[in-house]
Design a protein around this motif. Structure first.
Motif, PDB file in Angstrom:
ATOM      1  N   SER A  26       0.835  -1.213   0.000  1.00  0.00           N
ATOM      2  CA  SER A  26       0.000   0.000   0.000  1.00  0.00           C
ATOM      3  C   SER A  26       0.867   1.259   0.000  1.00  0.00           C
ATOM      4  O   SER A  26       0.518   2.255  -0.647  1.00  0.00           O
ATOM      5  CB  SER A  26      -0.979  -0.005   1.172  1.00  0.00           C
ATOM      6  N   GLU A  27       2.022   1.239   0.714  1.00  0.00           N
ATOM      7  CA  GLU A  27       2.924   2.395   0.684  1.00  0.00           C
ATOM      8  C   GLU A  27       3.482   2.608  -0.716  1.00  0.00           C
ATOM      9  O   GLU A  27       3.579   3.742  -1.197  1.00  0.00           O
ATOM     10  CB  GLU A  27       4.086   2.196   1.668  1.00  0.00           C
ATOM     11  N   ALA A  28       3.842   1.518  -1.373  1.00  0.00           N
ATOM     12  CA  ALA A  28       4.396   1.611  -2.728  1.00  0.00           C
ATOM     13  C   ALA A  28       3.372   2.185  -3.706  1.00  0.00           C
ATOM     14  O   ALA A  28       3.692   3.084  -4.493  1.00  0.00           O
ATOM     15  CB  ALA A  28       4.876   0.241  -3.196  1.00  0.00           C
ATOM     16  N   ILE A  29       2.151   1.689  -3.662  1.00  0.00           N
ATOM     17  CA  ILE A  29       1.108   2.181  -4.568  1.00  0.00           C
ATOM     18  C   ILE A  29       0.819   3.653  -4.290  1.00  0.00           C
ATOM     19  O   ILE A  29       0.663   4.454  -5.221  1.00  0.00           O
ATOM     20  CB  ILE A  29      -0.176   1.322  -4.450  1.00  0.00           C
ATOM     21  N   LYS A  30       0.779   4.025  -3.026  1.00  0.00           N
ATOM     22  CA  LYS A  30       0.548   5.427  -2.671  1.00  0.00           C
ATOM     23  C   LYS A  30       1.655   6.310  -3.249  1.00  0.00           C
ATOM     24  O   LYS A  30       1.378   7.361  -3.840  1.00  0.00           O
ATOM     25  CB  LYS A  30       0.486   5.579  -1.154  1.00  0.00           C
ATOM     26  N   LEU A  31       2.903   5.877  -3.117  1.00  0.00           N
ATOM     27  CA  LEU A  31       4.030   6.655  -3.659  1.00  0.00           C
ATOM     28  C   LEU A  31       3.976   6.728  -5.178  1.00  0.00           C
ATOM     29  O   LEU A  31       4.262   7.774  -5.765  1.00  0.00           O
ATOM     30  CB  LEU A  31       5.357   6.055  -3.195  1.00  0.00           C
ATOM     31  N   VAL A  32       3.602   5.628  -5.814  1.00  0.00           N
ATOM     32  CA  VAL A  32       3.470   5.622  -7.281  1.00  0.00           C
ATOM     33  C   VAL A  32       2.434   6.653  -7.703  1.00  0.00           C
ATOM     34  O   VAL A  32       2.657   7.431  -8.632  1.00  0.00           O
ATOM     35  CB  VAL A  32       3.095   4.211  -7.793  1.00  0.00           C
ATOM     36  N   ASN A  33       1.291   6.664  -7.028  1.00  0.00           N
ATOM     37  CA  ASN A  33       0.226   7.607  -7.389  1.00  0.00           C
ATOM     38  C   ASN A  33       0.613   9.056  -7.101  1.00  0.00           C
ATOM     39  O   ASN A  33       0.289   9.946  -7.881  1.00  0.00           O
ATOM     40  CB  ASN A  33      -1.072   7.239  -6.667  1.00  0.00           C
ATOM     41  N   GLU A  34       1.324   9.282  -6.016  1.00  0.00           N
ATOM     42  CA  GLU A  34       1.713  10.646  -5.659  1.00  0.00           C
ATOM     43  C   GLU A  34       2.840  11.183  -6.536  1.00  0.00           C
ATOM     44  O   GLU A  34       2.947  12.383  -6.741  1.00  0.00           O
ATOM     45  CB  GLU A  34       2.160  10.702  -4.194  1.00  0.00           C
ATOM     46  N   ILE A  47      -2.083   2.563 -14.588  1.00  0.00           N
ATOM     47  CA  ILE A  47      -3.341   1.810 -14.494  1.00  0.00           C
ATOM     48  C   ILE A  47      -3.054   0.364 -14.073  1.00  0.00           C
ATOM     49  O   ILE A  47      -3.703  -0.169 -13.172  1.00  0.00           O
ATOM     50  CB  ILE A  47      -4.121   1.862 -15.828  1.00  0.00           C
ATOM     51  N   GLU A  48      -2.060  -0.271 -14.702  1.00  0.00           N
ATOM     52  CA  GLU A  48      -1.697  -1.654 -14.367  1.00  0.00           C
ATOM     53  C   GLU A  48      -1.308  -1.785 -12.896  1.00  0.00           C
ATOM     54  O   GLU A  48      -1.710  -2.735 -12.224  1.00  0.00           O
ATOM     55  CB  GLU A  48      -0.530  -2.140 -15.238  1.00  0.00           C
ATOM     56  N   LEU A  49      -0.518  -0.835 -12.415  1.00  0.00           N
ATOM     57  CA  LEU A  49      -0.083  -0.882 -11.013  1.00  0.00           C
ATOM     58  C   LEU A  49      -1.280  -0.754 -10.070  1.00  0.00           C
ATOM     59  O   LEU A  49      -1.382  -1.477  -9.077  1.00  0.00           O
ATOM     60  CB  LEU A  49       0.944   0.218 -10.731  1.00  0.00           C
ATOM     61  N   ASN A  50      -2.194   0.153 -10.382  1.00  0.00           N
ATOM     62  CA  ASN A  50      -3.355   0.357  -9.521  1.00  0.00           C
ATOM     63  C   ASN A  50      -4.354  -0.799  -9.590  1.00  0.00           C
ATOM     64  O   ASN A  50      -4.945  -1.169  -8.582  1.00  0.00           O
ATOM     65  CB  ASN A  50      -4.030   1.688  -9.826  1.00  0.00           C
ATOM     66  N   VAL A  51      -4.532  -1.369 -10.769  1.00  0.00           N
ATOM     67  CA  VAL A  51      -5.451  -2.504 -10.916  1.00  0.00           C
ATOM     68  C   VAL A  51      -4.938  -3.702 -10.110  1.00  0.00           C
ATOM     69  O   VAL A  51      -5.714  -4.470  -9.558  1.00  0.00           O
ATOM     70  CB  VAL A  51      -5.618  -2.881 -12.409  1.00  0.00           C
ATOM     71  N   ASN A  52      -3.633  -3.829 -10.024  1.00  0.00           N
ATOM     72  CA  ASN A  52      -3.013  -4.966  -9.325  1.00  0.00           C
ATOM     73  C   ASN A  52      -2.514  -4.587  -7.928  1.00  0.00           C
ATOM     74  O   ASN A  52      -1.618  -5.241  -7.393  1.00  0.00           O
ATOM     75  CB  ASN A  52      -1.853  -5.511 -10.157  1.00  0.00           C
ATOM     76  N   GLU A  53      -3.107  -3.578  -7.331  1.00  0.00           N
ATOM     77  CA  GLU A  53      -2.605  -3.051  -6.062  1.00  0.00           C
ATOM     78  C   GLU A  53      -2.567  -4.053  -4.916  1.00  0.00           C
ATOM     79  O   GLU A  53      -1.892  -3.833  -3.923  1.00  0.00           O
ATOM     80  CB  GLU A  53      -3.415  -1.830  -5.634  1.00  0.00           C
ATOM     81  N   ASP A  54      -3.266  -5.178  -5.039  1.00  0.00           N
ATOM     82  CA  ASP A  54      -3.272  -6.207  -3.999  1.00  0.00           C
ATOM     83  C   ASP A  54      -2.376  -7.394  -4.337  1.00  0.00           C
ATOM     84  O   ASP A  54      -2.347  -8.373  -3.603  1.00  0.00           O
ATOM     85  CB  ASP A  54      -4.710  -6.715  -3.762  1.00  0.00           C
ATOM     86  N   ASN A  55      -1.647  -7.314  -5.447  1.00  0.00           N
ATOM     87  CA  ASN A  55      -0.827  -8.440  -5.881  1.00  0.00           C
ATOM     88  C   ASN A  55       0.644  -8.028  -5.932  1.00  0.00           C
ATOM     89  O   ASN A  55       1.117  -7.464  -6.912  1.00  0.00           O
ATOM     90  CB  ASN A  55      -1.298  -8.925  -7.253  1.00  0.00           C
TER      91      ASN A  55
END
Length: 145
Positions: A26-34, A47-55
């Motif tokens: 979750s920290e990684a995805i948050k940093l990617v989005n920010e 989009i790919e990173l966010n769609v797979n945010e739980d994997n």
């Protein structure tokens, strides 16, 4: 530990952080989005990173495929971030030196840290205060680079 003030966060920093479990998914995805603009992440990858945010495995594969393979620099980032966090803490010097020792083993004993590992023989200093000043000198050097 993700402090971007002193060091540049890259896709490889995120990759190493995830692989070593120094960063949660979750920290990684948050940093990617920010910081998607800073990372030069195109819209499809975002989009790919966010769609797979739980994997985690998929995220790691996506970062590997789209990274710059600068793992040594990424590991240096994590090392430097850990040291900066210790220096900025309000702990007494003795506790900071023990924290440095813990990080030293965590990062597989970086050679350039030996001067400020308090229990190692040291020709440059014979006191904990002196060893801590060697640590501060090291931090000063890495932040100037």
């Amino acid at each position: 530990m993700m402090k971007g003030e002193n060091f540049r966060i890259t896709k490889d920093v995120l990759l190493v952080g995830l692989e070593k479990n120094w960063l949660t998914l979750s920290e990684a995805i948050k940093l990617v989005n920010e910081h998607s603009i800073d990372f030069s992440i195109d819209e499809n990858l975002l989009i790919e990173l966010n769609v797979n945010e739980d994997n985690k495995d998929t995220i790691i594969d996506l970062l590997k495929t789209n990274g710059n393979s600068e793992k040594e620099q990424a590991i240096k980032y994590w090392q430097n971030s850990a040291l900066m966090a210790i220096e900025q803490s309000n702990k007494p010097v003795q506790e900071k030196l023990k924290d440095i020792e813990q990080q030293w083993s965590r990062f597989d004993y970086p050679e350039d840290w030996k001067d400020f590992i308090y229990y190692l023989p040291n020709g440059k200093s014979s006191s904990e205060e002196g060893v801590y000043h060697l640590f501060l000198d090291y931090l000063s050097k890495i932040t100037q680079e």
